[in-house]
Design a protein around this motif. Sequence first.
Motif: not given
Lengths: 90, 488
Positions: A23-28, B245-248
């Motif tokens: 999640v954290g690196l998606i934008p990167v 994705a976090l919410n899921v």
Amino acid sequence: MNALPARRAAHRWLLLLPFVWQVGLIPVVNDLPWRPFGLPFPMFWQMLGILVTTAVIGIVLRLDRRLDRRRGAVDADGAAAGGDAPGRPH
Amino acid sequence: MTLALFLAIVLGTMLGAVFYGQRQSRARTMEEWAVGGRRFGPWIFWFVNAGEIYTTFAVLGISGYAWAFGAPAYIAFTSVSLACTLGYWLMPKIWAAGRRHGLVTQADFFEQHYGATWLAVVVGVAGIAALVVYVQIQITALSLILRLTIGPQFSPLGSALLAAAVMLAFVYVAGLRSAAFAAGVKDVLMIVMIVGLSLSVADKVGAASMLDVYRMAQEQHPGIGVLPGLKPEANLSTTWLVTAALNVALGTWIFPHMFQLIYAAGSVEAIRRNAMWQPLYSLSYFFIVLLGFAALLAGTAPADGNLNAVLLQFVGDRYPAWAIGLLAGGTALLALVPGSILLLGAASIFGRNVVLPFKRDLDDRTVLWVSRVAMIGFAGIAVWLTLTSNKSLVDIGLSAYAAIGMLAPGVFLAFLWPRANAIGVFAGIVAGYGALLLPAATAFWGAHLPEWDQGLIAMGINAVVAVLASLVAPARMLRPAFAPAPGA
């Protein structure tokens, strides 16, 4: 018995890694032009993230098992459930 | 041919499941019916868990999303492994609470932990609502499959009713154990089917290999492989993927049927091992996205541009009749198995947590009977929702996650913050639903945070309000909110 609960569960912070990766690196990673195996990079990254996740959980599981054996309890978690769990992610 | 295969798969699996369930044990008590006697070993736990994660949402929904939007379909890769990572920490806690206090439903957990029966009624009703939306996904898909394979002479109402009837029949005959058997059959069948289709898909669209399909798709549809995908105006950006994705992930284990599944596990070891291996299973979305991209290359045009029908339409156009028969049978199981577990969950909550508090003198068998009758009502509501909505399965799924996310702060706070109390959790739930459902609120988020998953926004507001209200709630209004665990 639980003199050092924070240190006892410290390895569980590893469980934050999959969140950083997937999640954290998606934008990167979204706009990287490289296409490994012809796949769009963000898709390749997510699939790699799945392997990373299983590896991370596997490591934590091993460490937890060792902990359980040392404490002689099958449900080490049970003792903490319902109470607060200092030193654990989330 | 198509119909014969379809019926053989669906009926064969149902018979096998019923036989398996009967042989194991007859469900006479709520505990046996709803949580399988808390004896599920690693394998059976794996298959029911997988059965709940890989539903028609995953196969028909994600392939349709890949076809229509491209990269936003990657949410499938992200959500399972994050849910499992969180679950590794969360599930054993829920399991231990369930075992220690003999909990059967999720509302039981709220009642026991926060010491408030009224909160359990609220949570029970909220949980049932989210489950019914999730059943709607399965009925939408099943009625679509019936119409595409058996024939368009089926009206939407007729096929939705038939779908609901089959689902009910399935769950009436036995309990969670039968569903586990059917989940196993369905998993094997779908994996074989999806891999089989993928191996031959390159030929169908003039590509040299599977990876070549990905290459061609990116060449012919620039932007398909990266966010925001083919339709930037849909706001499915990187921010959307992060928040959705976090919410899921945060909502996955909060679904009441997932709570029940966790209670059903025989040991912590089964839960932990499952959390470790389950993410690998989601690598199979490689094939689902592949089929979605291939359908796009093949110029597949489902009736009314219905995203949910893309995979079935593509296979119907390009593959022999037996392939569509197998796919239809497999995807029908994909709807039936989770659908019946969802109804089982909704029914057990209704009996135990909504009816029982008002009529304490009912015995266990009567509650079981009331639960089973109530299922018909819930299936009926789901059918009605199916007829009034024509959204993508993924979108309906995300709204189900948004709805159940309203119960998440109450669960997480229970394990993280001893001061959380019933009044605080209730205030959070009310504020969260306001942020999620009030037209003024949704318009505000749409204008100011268009790329954010609204479920996550509402969950955040819910959590903040729950903490603040817990702090100011007058102590004398509360029964002991926090019972320390024996021996802890």
